[in-house]
Design a protein around this motif. Sequence first.
Motif, PDB file in Angstrom:
ATOM      1  N   SER A  15      29.830  24.921  46.721  1.00  0.00           N
ATOM      2  CA  SER A  15      30.887  25.477  47.582  1.00  0.00           C
ATOM      3  C   SER A  15      30.797  24.979  49.020  1.00  0.00           C
ATOM      4  CB  SER A  15      30.883  27.011  47.530  1.00  0.00           C
ATOM      5  OG  SER A  15      31.300  27.447  46.261  1.00  0.00           O
ATOM      6  N   PRO A  16      29.615  25.019  49.660  1.00  0.00           N
ATOM      7  CA  PRO A  16      29.555  24.511  51.045  1.00  0.00           C
ATOM      8  C   PRO A  16      29.856  23.012  51.147  1.00  0.00           C
ATOM      9  CG  PRO A  16      27.594  25.809  50.524  1.00  0.00           C
ATOM     10  CD  PRO A  16      28.352  25.622  49.240  1.00  0.00           C
ATOM     11  N   ILE A  17      29.423  22.251  50.148  1.00  0.00           N
ATOM     12  CA  ILE A  17      29.700  20.805  50.157  1.00  0.00           C
ATOM     13  C   ILE A  17      31.209  20.569  50.090  1.00  0.00           C
ATOM     14  CG2 ILE A  17      29.480  18.664  48.795  1.00  0.00           C
ATOM     15  CD1 ILE A  17      26.903  19.308  50.094  1.00  0.00           C
ATOM     16  N   LEU A  18      31.856  21.266  49.160  1.00  0.00           N
ATOM     17  CA  LEU A  18      33.304  21.087  49.016  1.00  0.00           C
ATOM     18  C   LEU A  18      34.029  21.526  50.281  1.00  0.00           C
ATOM     19  CD1 LEU A  18      33.830  22.236  45.338  1.00  0.00           C
ATOM     20  CD2 LEU A  18      33.783  19.913  46.230  1.00  0.00           C
ATOM     21  N   GLN A  19      33.576  22.631  50.851  1.00  0.00           N
ATOM     22  CA  GLN A  19      34.213  23.121  52.076  1.00  0.00           C
ATOM     23  C   GLN A  19      34.057  22.098  53.203  1.00  0.00           C
ATOM     24  OE1 GLN A  19      32.730  26.945  53.326  1.00  0.00           O
ATOM     25  NE2 GLN A  19      34.730  27.510  54.103  1.00  0.00           N
ATOM     26  N   MET A  21      33.898  19.000  52.879  1.00  0.00           N
ATOM     27  CA  MET A  21      34.741  17.843  52.555  1.00  0.00           C
ATOM     28  C   MET A  21      36.226  18.227  52.545  1.00  0.00           C
ATOM     29  SD  MET A  21      32.414  16.287  49.446  1.00  0.00           S
ATOM     30  CE  MET A  21      33.304  14.738  49.223  1.00  0.00           C
ATOM     31  N   SER A  22      36.529  19.482  52.944  1.00  0.00           N
ATOM     32  CA  SER A  22      37.906  20.009  53.008  1.00  0.00           C
ATOM     33  C   SER A  22      38.567  20.146  51.636  1.00  0.00           C
ATOM     34  CB  SER A  22      38.787  19.153  53.922  1.00  0.00           C
ATOM     35  OG  SER A  22      38.258  19.122  55.212  1.00  0.00           O
ATOM     36  N   PHE A  23      37.762  20.482  50.632  1.00  0.00           N
ATOM     37  CA  PHE A  23      38.299  20.756  49.305  1.00  0.00           C
ATOM     38  C   PHE A  23      38.101  22.232  48.979  1.00  0.00           C
ATOM     39  CE2 PHE A  23      37.094  16.242  48.884  1.00  0.00           C
ATOM     40  CZ  PHE A  23      38.328  15.722  48.542  1.00  0.00           C
ATOM     41  N   LEU A  41      34.257  20.887  37.536  1.00  0.00           N
ATOM     42  CA  LEU A  41      34.785  21.404  38.794  1.00  0.00           C
ATOM     43  C   LEU A  41      36.268  21.064  38.875  1.00  0.00           C
ATOM     44  CD1 LEU A  41      31.666  20.536  39.470  1.00  0.00           C
ATOM     45  CD2 LEU A  41      32.428  20.844  41.795  1.00  0.00           C
ATOM     46  N   PHE A  42      37.078  22.048  39.181  1.00  0.00           N
ATOM     47  CA  PHE A  42      38.493  21.828  39.466  1.00  0.00           C
ATOM     48  C   PHE A  42      38.660  22.031  40.968  1.00  0.00           C
ATOM     49  CE2 PHE A  42      38.336  23.138  35.048  1.00  0.00           C
ATOM     50  CZ  PHE A  42      39.122  22.168  34.443  1.00  0.00           C
ATOM     51  N   ILE A  43      39.080  20.974  41.649  1.00  0.00           N
ATOM     52  CA  ILE A  43      39.185  21.019  43.106  1.00  0.00           C
ATOM     53  C   ILE A  43      40.634  20.812  43.527  1.00  0.00           C
ATOM     54  CG2 ILE A  43      36.818  20.258  43.480  1.00  0.00           C
ATOM     55  CD1 ILE A  43      37.957  17.425  44.034  1.00  0.00           C
ATOM     56  N   ASP A  44      40.938  21.273  44.736  1.00  0.00           N
ATOM     57  CA  ASP A  44      42.287  21.101  45.254  1.00  0.00           C
ATOM     58  C   ASP A  44      42.235  20.989  46.767  1.00  0.00           C
ATOM     59  OD1 ASP A  44      45.018  20.786  45.148  1.00  0.00           O
ATOM     60  OD2 ASP A  44      45.456  22.872  44.670  1.00  0.00           O
ATOM     61  N   LYS A  45      43.292  20.488  47.331  1.00  0.00           N
ATOM     62  CA  LYS A  45      43.486  20.446  48.782  1.00  0.00           C
ATOM     63  C   LYS A  45      44.985  20.322  49.029  1.00  0.00           C
ATOM     64  CE  LYS A  45      43.297  15.499  49.539  1.00  0.00           C
ATOM     65  NZ  LYS A  45      42.649  14.371  50.141  1.00  0.00           N
ATOM     66  N   ARG A  59      30.194  12.089  43.314  1.00  0.00           N
ATOM     67  CA  ARG A  59      28.980  11.479  43.890  1.00  0.00           C
ATOM     68  C   ARG A  59      28.166  12.505  44.672  1.00  0.00           C
ATOM     69  NH1 ARG A  59      32.032   6.506  45.923  1.00  0.00           N
ATOM     70  NH2 ARG A  59      31.963   5.187  44.115  1.00  0.00           N
ATOM     71  N   GLU A  60      28.839  13.236  45.542  1.00  0.00           N
ATOM     72  CA  GLU A  60      28.134  14.211  46.381  1.00  0.00           C
ATOM     73  C   GLU A  60      27.505  15.324  45.552  1.00  0.00           C
ATOM     74  OE1 GLU A  60      27.548  14.274  49.720  1.00  0.00           O
ATOM     75  OE2 GLU A  60      28.415  12.269  49.822  1.00  0.00           O
ATOM     76  N   VAL A  61      28.297  15.902  44.669  1.00  0.00           N
ATOM     77  CA  VAL A  61      27.820  17.037  43.873  1.00  0.00           C
ATOM     78  C   VAL A  61      26.768  16.574  42.857  1.00  0.00           C
ATOM     79  CG1 VAL A  61      28.502  18.749  42.151  1.00  0.00           C
ATOM     80  CG2 VAL A  61      29.898  18.412  44.201  1.00  0.00           C
TER      81      VAL A  61
END
Length: 162
Positions: A15-19, A21-23, A41-45, A59-61
């Motif tokens: 969660s902090p990584i995605l946040q 990265m603005s996802f 993981l289902f991500i959105d922006k 890559r990050e996760v």
Amino acid sequence: MSQDTTLERIRGLVSPILQSMSFELVELEYKPEGRNWVVRLFIDKPGGITLDDCVDVSREVGALLEVEDVIETSYRLEVSSPGLDRPLKKAQDYERFCGERVKIKTHEKLDPDNRGYERKTFVGKLLGYEDGRVRILQVDKKGGEIVLSLEDIANANLEPEF
């Protein structure tokens, strides 16, 4: 470690990584599929997700999950957009997608528009969210506005129109 515990540890890490990265993390799954385990993981922006976004997040996760070693078995990591029929999980989702067509299923049969029969599925234009209540304008022949409590909603998705 139980599946739920692992899922929550994964959520706490990503969660902090995605946040940063603005996802937005729309949904997270950790479950067996066949002989393997899958972390999905289902991500959105705003503006939508591209293939490059999925690659960057993967890559990050992936690196983080390997370093932290929170998953005891071998697994496959999948990163994806939530799709056109994105689920609406949080109050913020109902606010963000106001004006969109939605399909809502309730836990119990309800008759919020006093038609004389109860049902669990409601389709319409999302009018808004306020104080734990979702307002939709039904798109069936009879139409009409209804209000559903967030607690009554079992699941809700965007209903794409083509």
